[in-house]
Scaffold this motif. Structure first.
Motif, PDB file in Angstrom:
ATOM      1  N   ALA A 136     -27.844  -9.057  -4.135  1.00  0.00           N
ATOM      2  CA  ALA A 136     -26.993  -7.933  -4.522  1.00  0.00           C
ATOM      3  C   ALA A 136     -26.847  -6.960  -3.369  1.00  0.00           C
ATOM      4  CB  ALA A 136     -27.585  -7.232  -5.746  1.00  0.00           C
ATOM      5  N   TRP A 137     -27.945  -6.673  -2.659  1.00  0.00           N
ATOM      6  CA  TRP A 137     -27.888  -5.751  -1.526  1.00  0.00           C
ATOM      7  C   TRP A 137     -27.085  -6.325  -0.370  1.00  0.00           C
ATOM      8  CZ3 TRP A 137     -28.454  -0.836  -1.652  1.00  0.00           C
ATOM      9  CH2 TRP A 137     -29.260  -0.252  -2.606  1.00  0.00           C
ATOM     10  N   LEU A 138     -27.003  -7.632  -0.262  1.00  0.00           N
ATOM     11  CA  LEU A 138     -26.189  -8.247   0.785  1.00  0.00           C
ATOM     12  C   LEU A 138     -24.713  -8.306   0.396  1.00  0.00           C
ATOM     13  CD1 LEU A 138     -28.501 -11.179   1.937  1.00  0.00           C
ATOM     14  CD2 LEU A 138     -27.991  -9.064   3.165  1.00  0.00           C
ATOM     15  N   LEU A 139     -24.447  -8.396  -0.891  1.00  0.00           N
ATOM     16  CA  LEU A 139     -23.059  -8.475  -1.341  1.00  0.00           C
ATOM     17  C   LEU A 139     -22.357  -7.112  -1.330  1.00  0.00           C
ATOM     18  CD1 LEU A 139     -23.267 -11.050  -4.270  1.00  0.00           C
ATOM     19  CD2 LEU A 139     -22.335 -11.380  -1.978  1.00  0.00           C
ATOM     20  N   ILE A 140     -23.104  -6.039  -1.483  1.00  0.00           N
ATOM     21  CA  ILE A 140     -22.500  -4.706  -1.485  1.00  0.00           C
ATOM     22  C   ILE A 140     -21.763  -4.431  -0.173  1.00  0.00           C
ATOM     23  CG2 ILE A 140     -23.007  -2.237  -1.524  1.00  0.00           C
ATOM     24  CD1 ILE A 140     -25.192  -2.880  -3.622  1.00  0.00           C
TER      25      ILE A 140
END
Length: 58
Positions: A5-9
């Motif tokens: 999730a932190w990489l997709l943001i």
């Protein structure tokens, strides 16, 4: 899963920024000719309407 999730943001932010940049830099001059012609017709109509003898005078 939280790492994903932190990489997709930032990825979504970059894609959104690219879409916005493309939209903001689009060529908007294509409609100017028609708009200017319409404004010229409006100006002519207002001049004709204001030159009549029935205009309100103080």
């Amino acid at each position: 899963m939280a790492v994903l999730a932190w990489l997709l943001i930032p990825l979504f932010a970059a894609v959104g920024a690219a879409i916005w940049a493309g939209w903001a830099s689009r060529d908007r001059t294509s409609g100017d000719v028609a708009e200017l012609a319409g404004y010229a017709r409006f100006r002519d109509a207002m001049e004709r309407a204001g030159s009549g003898s029935d205009a309100v005078r103080n």
